[in-house]
Design a protein around this motif. Structure first.
Motif, short mmCIF file in Angstrom:
data_model
loop_
_atom_site.label_atom_id
_atom_site.label_comp_id
_atom_site.label_asym_id
_atom_site.label_seq_id
_atom_site.Cartn_x
_atom_site.Cartn_y
_atom_site.Cartn_z
N ARG A 81 0.89 -1.18 0.14
CA ARG A 81 0.17 -0.09 0.00
C ARG A 81 0.73 1.40 0.04
O ARG A 81 1.86 1.39 0.51
CB ARG A 81 -0.89 -0.06 1.22
N LEU A 82 0.25 2.47 -0.58
CA LEU A 82 1.00 3.53 -0.77
C LEU A 82 0.36 4.45 0.23
O LEU A 82 -0.69 4.69 0.17
CB LEU A 82 1.01 4.16 -1.92
N ASN A 83 1.21 5.02 1.15
CA ASN A 83 0.36 6.14 1.83
C ASN A 83 0.91 7.57 1.68
O ASN A 83 2.14 7.60 1.69
CB ASN A 83 0.64 5.77 3.49
N ILE A 84 0.12 8.48 1.73
CA ILE A 84 0.68 9.87 1.45
C ILE A 84 -0.11 10.68 2.69
O ILE A 84 -1.13 10.49 2.96
CB ILE A 84 0.08 10.47 0.00
N THR A 85 0.83 11.32 3.40
CA THR A 85 0.22 12.18 4.47
C THR A 85 0.56 13.82 4.00
O THR A 85 1.58 14.22 3.54
CB THR A 85 1.14 11.99 5.93
N PHE A 86 -0.54 14.57 4.29
CA PHE A 86 -0.68 16.00 3.95
C PHE A 86 -0.55 16.67 5.29
O PHE A 86 -1.28 16.10 6.08
CB PHE A 86 -1.67 16.38 3.11
N GLN A 87 0.27 17.60 5.47
CA GLN A 87 0.53 18.38 6.67
C GLN A 87 -0.03 19.77 6.47
O GLN A 87 0.86 20.35 5.76
CB GLN A 87 1.82 18.28 7.61
N LEU A 88 -1.15 20.39 7.00
CA LEU A 88 -1.39 21.86 6.79
C LEU A 88 -1.01 22.62 7.86
O LEU A 88 -1.10 21.91 8.89
CB LEU A 88 -2.89 21.51 6.53
N PRO A 89 -0.65 23.66 7.59
CA PRO A 89 -0.23 24.62 8.54
C PRO A 89 -1.61 25.19 9.47
O PRO A 89 -2.89 24.93 9.00
CB PRO A 89 0.39 26.08 7.87
N ALA A 90 -1.37 25.59 10.68
CA ALA A 90 -2.32 25.94 11.46
C ALA A 90 -3.17 27.10 10.93
O ALA A 90 -2.58 27.83 9.97
CB ALA A 90 -1.87 26.22 13.02
N ALA A 91 -4.39 27.37 11.34
CA ALA A 91 -5.24 28.35 10.88
C ALA A 91 -4.59 29.76 11.43
O ALA A 91 -3.89 29.76 12.56
CB ALA A 91 -6.73 28.24 11.27
N MET A 92 -4.86 30.79 10.56
CA MET A 92 -4.42 31.99 10.98
C MET A 92 -5.40 32.88 11.36
O MET A 92 -6.55 32.64 10.72
CB MET A 92 -3.57 32.89 9.81
N ASP A 93 -5.35 34.02 12.09
CA ASP A 93 -6.41 35.09 12.23
C ASP A 93 -6.30 35.87 11.07
O ASP A 93 -5.62 35.80 10.17
CB ASP A 93 -6.20 35.69 13.62
N ALA A 94 -7.46 36.87 10.77
CA ALA A 94 -7.87 37.41 9.57
C ALA A 94 -6.46 38.48 9.27
O ALA A 94 -5.87 38.65 8.18
CB ALA A 94 -8.95 38.13 9.64
N ALA A 95 -5.97 39.17 10.32
CA ALA A 95 -4.86 40.06 10.27
C ALA A 95 -3.79 39.55 9.49
O ALA A 95 -3.26 40.20 8.67
CB ALA A 95 -4.89 40.87 11.38
N ASP A 96 -3.14 38.46 10.17
CA ASP A 96 -2.03 37.71 9.91
C ASP A 96 -2.09 37.29 8.67
O ASP A 96 -1.12 37.21 7.95
CB ASP A 96 -1.81 36.54 10.88
N TYR A 97 -3.45 36.85 8.13
CA TYR A 97 -3.45 36.22 6.78
C TYR A 97 -3.42 37.15 5.85
O TYR A 97 -2.81 37.00 4.80
CB TYR A 97 -4.73 35.67 6.62
N MET A 98 -4.00 38.64 5.98
CA MET A 98 -3.78 39.56 5.16
C MET A 98 -2.50 40.02 4.89
O MET A 98 -1.94 40.24 3.97
CB MET A 98 -4.82 40.75 5.60
N LYS A 99 -1.65 40.09 6.00
CA LYS A 99 -0.06 40.32 6.00
C LYS A 99 0.54 39.19 5.08
O LYS A 99 1.43 39.68 4.32
CB LYS A 99 0.48 40.30 7.20
N ALA A 100 0.34 38.06 5.11
CA ALA A 100 0.94 37.00 4.51
C ALA A 100 0.64 37.13 3.03
O ALA A 100 1.64 36.86 2.07
CB ALA A 100 0.54 35.73 5.00
N ILE A 101 -0.51 37.56 2.41
CA ILE A 101 -1.19 37.52 1.18
C ILE A 101 -0.70 38.87 0.53
O ILE A 101 -0.61 39.14 -0.76
CB ILE A 101 -2.38 37.16 0.97
N SER A 102 -0.37 39.83 1.15
CA SER A 102 -0.01 41.31 0.65
C SER A 102 1.18 41.11 -0.04
O SER A 102 2.29 40.78 0.52
CB SER A 102 -0.28 42.27 1.61
N VAL A 103 1.42 41.72 -1.11
CA VAL A 103 2.71 41.90 -1.99
C VAL A 103 2.90 43.32 -2.16
O VAL A 103 2.26 43.98 -2.83
CB VAL A 103 2.64 40.90 -3.09
N LYS A 104 4.21 43.54 -2.00
CA LYS A 104 4.45 44.96 -2.39
C LYS A 104 5.23 45.01 -3.59
O LYS A 104 6.16 44.13 -3.79
CB LYS A 104 5.64 45.58 -1.27
#
Length: 133
Positions: free
Chosen positions: A103-126
């Protein structure tokens, strides 16, 4: 009004085993052959252990006869009968892997959820100005 049955009538064991051997075993046929209403037949099987054992033995005879017939077909070359027997008796199926190591096993690890302000900082690009050359 007749008294309700408390157990299977005398001779039921022999009669049910004969029905099973002939492929005629079903609750409704058995109740009818024994002269019992179907609801009382089912209640007797539920509540009276020796009667339930008689019924289970009759079902075992039927099951053995069916397995014998299926085995005969498989030996004669019926592939479907052979597959059915392998799956039912030995747990072998073409649908599941034989070995656990294959059998083949694949594990995905997702990052923890961010609050809205941190998310906006992470996606903003200068935008950077490109040097004029």
């Amino acid at each position: 009004m007749a008294r309700p049955f408390e157990k299977l009538p005398p001779g039921a064991k022999k009669h049910l085993e004969a029905m099973a051997s002939n492929g005629l075993l079903s609750e409704s046929r058995a109740a009818d052959a024994l002269g019992m209403p179907l609801d009382q037949f089912r209640r007797v099987l539920r509540e009276h252990k020796p009667s339930r054992e008689v019924w289970d033995n009759a079902l075992s005879i039927e099951r053995d006869n069916l397995l014998d017939a299926l085995y005969s077909k498989a030996v004669e070359g019926d592939v479907k009968a052979a597959q059915t027997l392998l799956a039912a008796r030995h747990g072998v199926s073409e649908k599941i892997p034989q070995e656990k190591g294959e059998r083949l096993n694949i594990t995905f690890q997702l990052p923890a959820a961010m609050d809205a302000a941190d998310y906006m900082k992470a996606i903003s690009v200068k935008q950077e100005a490109l040097p004029n050359e």
